[in-house]
Design a protein around this motif. Structure first.
Motif, short mmCIF file in Angstrom:
data_model
loop_
_atom_site.label_atom_id
_atom_site.label_comp_id
_atom_site.label_asym_id
_atom_site.label_seq_id
_atom_site.Cartn_x
_atom_site.Cartn_y
_atom_site.Cartn_z
N ALA A 130 25.94 3.83 42.71
CA ALA A 130 25.98 4.17 41.29
C ALA A 130 26.04 5.66 41.05
CB ALA A 130 24.75 3.59 40.58
N SER A 132 28.56 7.62 40.40
CA SER A 132 29.40 7.99 39.26
C SER A 132 28.72 7.69 37.93
CB SER A 132 30.75 7.26 39.34
OG SER A 132 30.57 5.86 39.31
N THR A 133 27.93 6.61 37.88
CA THR A 133 27.19 6.29 36.66
C THR A 133 26.02 7.24 36.46
OG1 THR A 133 27.78 3.97 36.90
CG2 THR A 133 25.98 4.48 35.40
N ALA A 134 25.31 7.56 37.53
CA ALA A 134 24.19 8.49 37.43
C ALA A 134 24.64 9.85 36.92
CB ALA A 134 23.52 8.65 38.79
N ALA A 136 27.11 10.21 34.93
CA ALA A 136 27.74 9.95 33.62
C ALA A 136 29.24 10.20 33.66
CB ALA A 136 27.09 10.80 32.52
N THR A 138 31.53 7.58 34.74
CA THR A 138 32.20 6.33 34.39
C THR A 138 31.42 5.50 33.38
OG1 THR A 138 31.19 5.26 36.31
CG2 THR A 138 33.38 6.21 36.61
N GLY A 139 30.35 6.05 32.85
CA GLY A 139 29.53 5.36 31.86
C GLY A 139 28.31 6.19 31.53
N GLU A 140 27.63 5.84 30.46
CA GLU A 140 26.43 6.57 30.09
C GLU A 140 25.32 6.31 31.11
OE1 GLU A 140 26.44 8.73 27.81
OE2 GLU A 140 28.39 8.23 26.97
N ASN A 141 24.56 7.35 31.44
CA ASN A 141 23.51 7.17 32.45
C ASN A 141 22.16 6.82 31.84
OD1 ASN A 141 22.73 9.58 31.33
ND2 ASN A 141 22.90 10.78 33.21
N TRP A 146 20.90 2.25 36.23
CA TRP A 146 21.65 2.44 37.47
C TRP A 146 20.73 2.69 38.66
CZ3 TRP A 146 20.18 7.21 39.06
CH2 TRP A 146 19.76 8.10 38.06
N ARG A 378 38.34 3.84 35.11
CA ARG A 378 37.03 3.93 34.46
C ARG A 378 36.72 5.37 34.07
NH1 ARG A 378 32.26 1.01 37.40
NH2 ARG A 378 31.29 1.72 35.44
N HIS A 382 35.97 6.10 30.10
CA HIS A 382 34.75 6.73 29.62
C HIS A 382 35.06 8.03 28.89
CE1 HIS A 382 30.57 7.70 29.28
NE2 HIS A 382 30.68 8.79 30.02
#
Length: 399
Positions: A130, A132-134, A136, A138-141, A146, A378, A382
């Motif tokens: 995760a 990329s998520t951490a 932020a 590919t998505g809000e962290n 995550w 992604r 985002h």
């Protein structure tokens, strides 16, 4: 925006290209990644001492060069050209900004000078695939799911009676996690009801820390599995309850924006080099009594690749000036690298598919970076969401 490079930036690029050109041929890179460290330690010391590479974006008061993140991106474009295996990404791009943003005055004074000098290396350990998520990308962290959740999974942190912390859990896919002297571990604390994500410092010799290097698609990006078994840790920064959680997530997002710009420049460097080597090859390789590059179909394919690379380079340079555009620049750069590396293998003919040729290294870098920091669709989705492209007029008014 002034896109022209300064004399100092041109000199840094020239010097770095000269050093890497001598020390980072395909055979040297393959030999370096197969060492225990996963990189050439002597070259890392040279780049640290001669150019201050790990300290480019560290303030002078902490022993750094005091340059801007744009200078770091420019340097990484050169390291990307040769697919340099080094702790630069994990240390200077991911760890240093987090320590600068969250660390106490004592922590910054103790950690930043050795990090800037290259004697200390660091790695960011984020539970699960995760990263990329951490960051932020590919998505809000927020709210930090995550990291594995507060009830089970991920890494759990428990405050000890002596005021210290203990970590429990496992983290996979930690960039340079097997060799880093310092780990920045994202962990949950507070139980399920008051679960918060905080960052902790773990030294390489901490009791209960077990690290093992993993087999990876791209050997130039070494990764490790990190196990924490009742491991003592130090909280990064000061714990001010919920404010600390918000600060950690904000710092990770800011680090992600800057890292995306640097990664975009690195991918552009790799794509440009893959294209240059392909052009050189088709000029020399003959078929039917004439160079392969003289055929119109080949010229058209190379022209398309040139447009891809130059467009990605423009996006990467803009993101270096405005890190807020890092996600889009990274998407374009990764796509350019994937397309260029794939075409390079095809245009090299039979030799391009061999293990001995280095074309596959560029393709693996493109694929591995998409797995770590993407995928491209992604990243773009985002970025579009953050820009409000999919927001209706009524929703914009409500906001």
């Amino acid at each position: 925006m002034d896109a022209a490079f300064t004399a100092e930036q041109d000199e840094m690029r020239r010097t770095l290209r000269e050093i890497l050109g001598k020390r980072c041929g395909p055979d040297e890179v393959k030999a370096a990644v197969r060492t225990a460290a996963g990189h050439d330690r002597e070259l890392w010391r040279q780049l640290s001492a001669q150019l201050g590479l790990p300290g480019i974006a560290v303030a002078e008061e902490y022993g750094g060069v005091g340059c801007t993140p744009a200078d770091l991106a420019l340097a990484c474009e050169e390291t990307g050209r040769v697919l340099l295996p080094s702790p630069l990404l994990a240390t200077a791009v991911l760890a240093v900004p987090l320590i600068t943003a969250l660390g106490t005055a004592a922590q910054r004074s103790a950690l930043l000078p050795p990090l800037a000098a290259g004697g200390l290396t660091a790695a960011l350990a984020v539970p699960g695939p995760a990263l990329s998520t951490a960051l932020a990308l590919t998505g809000e962290n927020a709210p930090g799911e995550w990291a594995g959740g507060g009830r089970a999974g991920g890494v759990q942190a428990k405050a000890g009676e002596d005021g210290g912390w203990r970590l429990y859990g496992e983290v996979a896919q930690v960039l340079d996690g097997h060799s880093a002297s310092l780990l920045l571990v994202a962990a949950h604390t507070g139980g399920f009801a008051r679960s918060r994500t905080l960052l902790f410092l773990v030294r390489e010799d901490a009791p209960g820390l077990v690290r093992s290097r993993q087999a990876t698609l791209d050997e130039t990006r070494p990764q490790a599995r990190v196990q924490l078994r009742d491991t003592p840790a130090e909280l990064l920064g000061a714990d001010t309850d919920n404010a600390a959680d918000d600060a950690v997530l904000a710092a990770l997002a800011a680090t992600g924006r800057a890292a995306a710009a640097v990664l975009a420049a690195e991918a552009v460097g790799a794509a440009g080099q893959a294209l240059a080597r392909t052009v050189e090859y088709v000029r020399q390789r003959e078929q039917f009594g004439r160079p392969v590059g003289s055929f119109q179909a080949v010229k058209h394919r190379l022209a398309d690749l040139y447009v891809h690379v130059q467009a990605a380079r423009s996006a990467a340079y803009y993101a270096a000036w405005d890190p807020g555009q890092g996600g889009l620049a990274l998407a374009q750069a990764l796509e350019a690298l994937r397309v260029t590396a794939g075409e390079a293998i095809q245009l090299h003919g039979g030799i391009g598919f061999t293990w001995e040729h280095d074309a596959h290294l560029y393709f693996k870098r493109a694929a591995a970076d998409e797995l770590l920091f993407g995928p491209v669709h992604r990243l773009r989705a985002h970025a579009a969401h953050r820009a409000g492209l999919f927001t209706t007029p009524q929703e914009k008014v409500a906001v």
